[in-house]
Design an enzyme around this catalytic site. Sequence first.
Site, PDB file in Angstrom:
ATOM      1  N   HIS A 183       0.832  -1.210   0.000  1.00 37.25           N
ATOM      2  CA  HIS A 183       0.000   0.000   0.000  1.00 37.25           C
ATOM      3  C   HIS A 183       0.869   1.264   0.000  1.00 37.25           C
ATOM      4  O   HIS A 183       2.016   1.237   0.459  1.00 37.25           O
ATOM      5  CB  HIS A 183      -0.923  -0.001   1.228  1.00 37.25           C
ATOM      6  CG  HIS A 183      -1.884  -1.157   1.276  1.00 37.25           C
ATOM      7  ND1 HIS A 183      -1.638  -2.294   2.018  1.00 37.25           N
ATOM      8  CD2 HIS A 183      -3.068  -1.352   0.640  1.00 37.25           C
ATOM      9  CE1 HIS A 183      -2.654  -3.150   1.852  1.00 37.25           C
ATOM     10  NE2 HIS A 183      -3.533  -2.607   1.017  1.00 37.25           N
ATOM     11  N   HIS A 184       0.292   2.357  -0.487  1.00 37.52           N
ATOM     12  CA  HIS A 184       1.001   3.644  -0.514  1.00 37.52           C
ATOM     13  C   HIS A 184       1.233   4.178   0.900  1.00 37.52           C
ATOM     14  O   HIS A 184       0.306   4.210   1.705  1.00 37.52           O
ATOM     15  CB  HIS A 184       0.179   4.654  -1.329  1.00 37.52           C
ATOM     16  CG  HIS A 184       0.766   6.038  -1.350  1.00 37.52           C
ATOM     17  ND1 HIS A 184       0.000   7.179  -1.254  1.00 37.52           N
ATOM     18  CD2 HIS A 184       2.057   6.454  -1.461  1.00 37.52           C
ATOM     19  CE1 HIS A 184       0.788   8.243  -1.306  1.00 37.52           C
ATOM     20  NE2 HIS A 184       2.044   7.834  -1.433  1.00 37.52           N
ATOM     21  N   GLY A 185       2.458   4.620   1.191  1.00 38.59           N
ATOM     22  CA  GLY A 185       2.773   5.184   2.506  1.00 38.59           C
ATOM     23  C   GLY A 185       2.317   6.625   2.621  1.00 38.59           C
ATOM     24  O   GLY A 185       3.119   7.541   2.847  1.00 38.59           O
ATOM     25  N   THR A 215      -3.959   6.843  -3.469  1.00 43.51           N
ATOM     26  CA  THR A 215      -3.009   7.927  -3.755  1.00 43.51           C
ATOM     27  C   THR A 215      -1.639   7.335  -4.128  1.00 43.51           C
ATOM     28  O   THR A 215      -1.459   6.128  -4.085  1.00 43.51           O
ATOM     29  CB  THR A 215      -2.856   8.834  -2.527  1.00 43.51           C
ATOM     30  OG1 THR A 215      -2.617   7.998  -1.388  1.00 43.51           O
ATOM     31  CG2 THR A 215      -4.104   9.660  -2.292  1.00 43.51           C
TER      32      THR A 215
END
Length: 393
Positions: A183-185, A215
């Site tokens: 997942h995006h940080g 995002t």
Amino acid sequence: EYNITRPKGYTVSYHFNPDMEPHHFGLTHPMKPFRLTLTKSLVTAYGMNFAMDNYNTRIATYEELNSFHTSDYLDYLHMAPPEEMPRDIDNPDKEVKFNLGGSDCPLFHGLYDYCSMSAGSSLDAARKICNKQSDIAIAWGGGLHHAKKSEASGFCYINDIVIAILQLLRCYPRVLYIDIDVHHGDGVEEAFHSTDRVLTCSFHKFAPEVFFPGTGGLDDNGPKSEHNPGAHHAINVPLNDGITDEQYGHLFQSVIGKINEKFRPSVIALQCGADSLAGDRLGRFNLQVQGHGACAKFCKTFGIPMIMFGGGGYTPRNVARAWAYETSVAIDVDEKINKIIPEHTPWRKHFVQEELFPSLEQILGEPRANRNSQKRLQEIIQHVHEQLRFVNA
Ligand code: ZLS
Ligand code: CA
Ligand code: ZN
């Protein structure tokens, strides 16, 4: 048994709080705190504890959490009674405060303690790096990269990474944050979007609308305003399903190699989310333990201090294998362990006897179709290299 000795010339520390395990997000929730105990058991079973400094970590104080999170949010997190849960289900329209109490971020018994333990481990790790008592500090109980200063998000309530990086910034000029969770940080990226002292780089599955949090597109490089020193200091590597060890390794080395050259970090914060492994319950990639671990191995070649955090990871037996392997990378016994871990897992005997499969060298299961073309990966590398023209140490 495997003759595991301390690495020569540097110190590794392992930061663990055994009291995180008894906490439960709920029966069906994918986040399983017992994976931390599973990891610790595997690390100890191989004798790796003898090669490190081991700490049972303290809990983070309210003031420490307050270094990033607002008092409003912390007070609610502290007080919110899990007893309210049944009422919420009866009244689905009832507003959820701070995104707490939904199905991703449920209120459960001991929630605040659990969060303080996770942050406490990461903060202890950062302090050991700061006072030079440790060169690589491991905090598998941290890595909760989605939490915002006033909001819970995606199984994350307290952003232990941001709190740890704030600590590192007291002692080091530049921090490179790398995030290999599927997942995006987003929480970490946002927290540092206005400073050029932290460069964030996340690799993730990117498909807005269908994959959380939506995002982290290639063009998301931090708010671009003339007066923002943090512009260009967010790097994102959006990927599709099924990426392999070979592709990921090439991408990781060219992106992170270039960042290291341009940004010249003084310390690395590596989020090792294990949901980027093949066979993960929520993930979409095809990484093996070796490919995942190769990222930590490459970061180590820069010879600067490093914190390794946990993060996602929803197939507990694979999470434990990956983090145990990455611990072996940290203490430089991966050559020895490499041979042993993939095949010699506590489950192997059972599986072999049951004739489910003959070997655990690979994470088994139907591999996902690889939707990453060489052409697209090359474009990503190109874009990142262009972005880095604006970054100078
Ligand atoms: O990076 O996709 C979402 C949000 C929803 C869809 C799912 N429903 C339940 C809520 C609304 C849009 N959330 C993601 C969050 C992923 C967080 C990753 C954390 C990290 O790895 C760092 C630790 C999501 N994906 C899957 C689920 N939620 C999910 C799957 C299964 C369940 C059970 C418990 C709860 C409801 C049924 C749940 C969530
Ligand atoms: Ca990521
Ligand atoms: Zn994740």
